[in-house]
Design a protein around this motif. Structure first.
Motif, PDB file in Angstrom:
ATOM      1  N   VAL A  10      42.453  45.329  48.448  1.00 27.19           N
ATOM      2  CA  VAL A  10      41.912  46.416  49.251  1.00 27.19           C
ATOM      3  C   VAL A  10      40.423  46.144  49.428  1.00 27.19           C
ATOM      4  O   VAL A  10      39.765  45.555  48.554  1.00 27.19           O
ATOM      5  CB  VAL A  10      42.183  47.778  48.573  1.00 27.19           C
ATOM      6  N   GLU A  11      39.880  46.552  50.553  1.00 32.49           N
ATOM      7  CA  GLU A  11      38.501  46.200  50.894  1.00 32.49           C
ATOM      8  C   GLU A  11      37.504  46.619  49.819  1.00 32.49           C
ATOM      9  O   GLU A  11      36.544  45.899  49.539  1.00 32.49           O
ATOM     10  CB  GLU A  11      38.137  46.851  52.228  1.00 32.49           C
ATOM     11  N   SER A  12      37.741  47.763  49.202  1.00 36.03           N
ATOM     12  CA  SER A  12      36.763  48.328  48.265  1.00 36.03           C
ATOM     13  C   SER A  12      36.592  47.515  46.988  1.00 36.03           C
ATOM     14  O   SER A  12      35.624  47.722  46.255  1.00 36.03           O
ATOM     15  CB  SER A  12      37.144  49.761  47.912  1.00 36.03           C
ATOM     16  N   VAL A  13      37.520  46.598  46.706  1.00 33.80           N
ATOM     17  CA  VAL A  13      37.414  45.827  45.460  1.00 33.80           C
ATOM     18  C   VAL A  13      37.187  44.342  45.704  1.00 33.80           C
ATOM     19  O   VAL A  13      37.033  43.574  44.744  1.00 33.80           O
ATOM     20  CB  VAL A  13      38.665  46.010  44.565  1.00 33.80           C
ATOM     21  N   LYS A  14      37.142  43.930  46.944  1.00 36.51           N
ATOM     22  CA  LYS A  14      36.947  42.513  47.249  1.00 36.51           C
ATOM     23  C   LYS A  14      35.628  42.026  46.648  1.00 36.51           C
ATOM     24  O   LYS A  14      34.591  42.666  46.765  1.00 36.51           O
ATOM     25  CB  LYS A  14      36.965  42.282  48.753  1.00 36.51           C
ATOM     26  N   GLY A  15      35.703  40.872  46.006  1.00 32.62           N
ATOM     27  CA  GLY A  15      34.521  40.313  45.364  1.00 32.62           C
ATOM     28  C   GLY A  15      34.283  40.820  43.959  1.00 32.62           C
ATOM     29  O   GLY A  15      33.434  40.294  43.238  1.00 32.62           O
ATOM     30  N   ARG A  16      35.014  41.850  43.545  1.00 34.77           N
ATOM     31  CA  ARG A  16      34.848  42.404  42.196  1.00 34.77           C
ATOM     32  C   ARG A  16      36.112  42.271  41.354  1.00 34.77           C
ATOM     33  O   ARG A  16      36.021  42.146  40.131  1.00 34.77           O
ATOM     34  CB  ARG A  16      34.443  43.878  42.285  1.00 34.77           C
ATOM     35  N   PHE A  17      37.254  42.332  41.976  1.00 32.64           N
ATOM     36  CA  PHE A  17      38.523  42.251  41.255  1.00 32.64           C
ATOM     37  C   PHE A  17      39.207  40.921  41.572  1.00 32.64           C
ATOM     38  O   PHE A  17      39.141  40.426  42.700  1.00 32.64           O
ATOM     39  CB  PHE A  17      39.460  43.382  41.665  1.00 32.64           C
ATOM     40  N   THR A  18      39.897  40.399  40.571  1.00 30.53           N
ATOM     41  CA  THR A  18      40.679  39.181  40.750  1.00 30.53           C
ATOM     42  C   THR A  18      42.043  39.351  40.110  1.00 30.53           C
ATOM     43  O   THR A  18      42.127  39.651  38.914  1.00 30.53           O
ATOM     44  CB  THR A  18      39.975  37.970  40.128  1.00 30.53           C
ATOM     45  N   ILE A  19      43.091  39.164  40.906  1.00 30.59           N
ATOM     46  CA  ILE A  19      44.446  39.215  40.378  1.00 30.59           C
ATOM     47  C   ILE A  19      44.918  37.795  40.129  1.00 30.59           C
ATOM     48  O   ILE A  19      44.622  36.875  40.908  1.00 30.59           O
ATOM     49  CB  ILE A  19      45.397  39.968  41.339  1.00 30.59           C
ATOM     50  N   SER A  20      45.650  37.614  39.038  1.00 32.99           N
ATOM     51  CA  SER A  20      46.176  36.292  38.714  1.00 32.99           C
ATOM     52  C   SER A  20      47.511  36.453  38.005  1.00 32.99           C
ATOM     53  O   SER A  20      47.870  37.558  37.574  1.00 32.99           O
ATOM     54  CB  SER A  20      45.186  35.501  37.850  1.00 32.99           C
ATOM     55  N   ARG A  21      48.221  35.348  37.872  1.00 33.67           N
ATOM     56  CA  ARG A  21      49.531  35.400  37.233  1.00 33.67           C
ATOM     57  C   ARG A  21      49.827  34.095  36.533  1.00 33.67           C
ATOM     58  O   ARG A  21      49.261  33.053  36.853  1.00 33.67           O
ATOM     59  CB  ARG A  21      50.623  35.692  38.267  1.00 33.67           C
ATOM     60  N   ASP A  22      50.738  34.174  35.597  1.00 35.33           N
ATOM     61  CA  ASP A  22      51.270  32.998  34.912  1.00 35.33           C
ATOM     62  C   ASP A  22      52.784  33.140  34.946  1.00 35.33           C
ATOM     63  O   ASP A  22      53.346  33.982  34.227  1.00 35.33           O
ATOM     64  CB  ASP A  22      50.742  32.933  33.477  1.00 35.33           C
ATOM     65  N   ASN A  23      53.437  32.355  35.769  1.00 32.24           N
ATOM     66  CA  ASN A  23      54.888  32.500  35.919  1.00 32.24           C
ATOM     67  C   ASN A  23      55.649  32.110  34.654  1.00 32.24           C
ATOM     68  O   ASN A  23      56.715  32.666  34.365  1.00 32.24           O
ATOM     69  CB  ASN A  23      55.377  31.675  37.103  1.00 32.24           C
ATOM     70  N   ALA A  24      55.133  31.155  33.914  1.00 29.87           N
ATOM     71  CA  ALA A  24      55.817  30.739  32.690  1.00 29.87           C
ATOM     72  C   ALA A  24      55.781  31.833  31.631  1.00 29.87           C
ATOM     73  O   ALA A  24      56.757  32.039  30.895  1.00 29.87           O
ATOM     74  CB  ALA A  24      55.189  29.460  32.155  1.00 29.87           C
ATOM     75  N   ARG A  25      54.666  32.540  31.561  1.00 33.25           N
ATOM     76  CA  ARG A  25      54.515  33.607  30.566  1.00 33.25           C
ATOM     77  C   ARG A  25      54.939  34.964  31.102  1.00 33.25           C
ATOM     78  O   ARG A  25      54.986  35.934  30.357  1.00 33.25           O
ATOM     79  CB  ARG A  25      53.054  33.673  30.101  1.00 33.25           C
ATOM     80  N   LYS A  26      55.222  35.011  32.417  1.00 31.61           N
ATOM     81  CA  LYS A  26      55.625  36.273  33.055  1.00 31.61           C
ATOM     82  C   LYS A  26      54.562  37.344  32.837  1.00 31.61           C
ATOM     83  O   LYS A  26      54.853  38.463  32.389  1.00 31.61           O
ATOM     84  CB  LYS A  26      57.002  36.733  32.568  1.00 31.61           C
ATOM     85  N   MET A  27      53.355  36.978  33.166  1.00 30.53           N
ATOM     86  CA  MET A  27      52.209  37.872  33.004  1.00 30.53           C
ATOM     87  C   MET A  27      51.415  37.956  34.308  1.00 30.53           C
ATOM     88  O   MET A  27      51.337  36.994  35.081  1.00 30.53           O
ATOM     89  CB  MET A  27      51.272  37.365  31.909  1.00 30.53           C
ATOM     90  N   VAL A  28      50.828  39.126  34.500  1.00 27.62           N
ATOM     91  CA  VAL A  28      49.907  39.358  35.616  1.00 27.62           C
ATOM     92  C   VAL A  28      48.646  39.988  35.040  1.00 27.62           C
ATOM     93  O   VAL A  28      48.737  40.836  34.142  1.00 27.62           O
ATOM     94  CB  VAL A  28      50.507  40.299  36.676  1.00 27.62           C
ATOM     95  N   TRP A  29      47.496  39.612  35.575  1.00 26.67           N
ATOM     96  CA  TRP A  29      46.226  40.174  35.108  1.00 26.67           C
ATOM     97  C   TRP A  29      45.426  40.704  36.296  1.00 26.67           C
ATOM     98  O   TRP A  29      45.580  40.231  37.429  1.00 26.67           O
ATOM     99  CB  TRP A  29      45.394  39.113  34.393  1.00 26.67           C
ATOM    100  N   LEU A  30      44.555  41.638  35.984  1.00 26.91           N
ATOM    101  CA  LEU A  30      43.597  42.117  36.964  1.00 26.91           C
ATOM    102  C   LEU A  30      42.240  42.114  36.288  1.00 26.91           C
ATOM    103  O   LEU A  30      41.968  42.952  35.418  1.00 26.91           O
ATOM    104  CB  LEU A  30      43.942  43.522  37.467  1.00 26.91           C
ATOM    105  N   GLN A  31      41.423  41.133  36.645  1.00 29.02           N
ATOM    106  CA  GLN A  31      40.055  41.057  36.132  1.00 29.02           C
ATOM    107  C   GLN A  31      39.162  41.905  37.021  1.00 29.02           C
ATOM    108  O   GLN A  31      39.144  41.712  38.239  1.00 29.02           O
ATOM    109  CB  GLN A  31      39.573  39.610  36.120  1.00 29.02           C
TER     110      GLN A  31
END
Length: 111
Positions: free
Chosen positions: A60-81
């Motif tokens: 969403v525009e309001s978080v661009k440049g501040r939030f980062t979503i990532s994932r690890d398919n092997a560990r079945k994890m998602v993160w939001l930095q």
């Protein structure tokens, strides 16, 4: 169906950082789009970030440049930095997958 479990929320001062985690022990995780929604007090839930199975991201525009979503398919994890947090980022953050929602984790940005 397996439940999504979020963690990592808390109280942080404006300008601070948090990293949210989502454990998603579902069989089709590696083929699924995953996302983070948030619900601010008195507001509807909004999609904050999403990530496709091969790592393409959207924000969403309001978080661009501040939030980062990532994932690890092997560990079945998602993160939001989340960095440079603002008071308007306050809310309950939910991890979302193909089978539904997690229970949410509270993020409060306040001095």
């Amino acid at each position: 169906q397996a439940q999504l479990v979020e963690s990592g929320g808390g109280l942080v001062q404006p300008g601070g950082s948090l990293r949210l985690s989502c454990a998603a022990p579902i069989s089709i995780f590696s083929k699924s789009v995953m996302g983070w929604y948030r619900q601010a007090p008195g507001q509807q839930r909004e999609l904050v970030a999403s990530i496709t199975s091969d790592g393409n991201t959207s924000y969403v525009e309001s978080v661009k440049g501040r939030f980062t979503i990532s994932r690890d398919n092997a560990r079945k994890m998602v993160w939001l930095q989340m960095i440079n947090l603002k008071s308007e980022d306050t809310g309950v953050y939910y991890c979302v997958g193909p089978y539904g929602w997690g229970q949410g984790t509270q993020v409060t940005v306040s001095s």
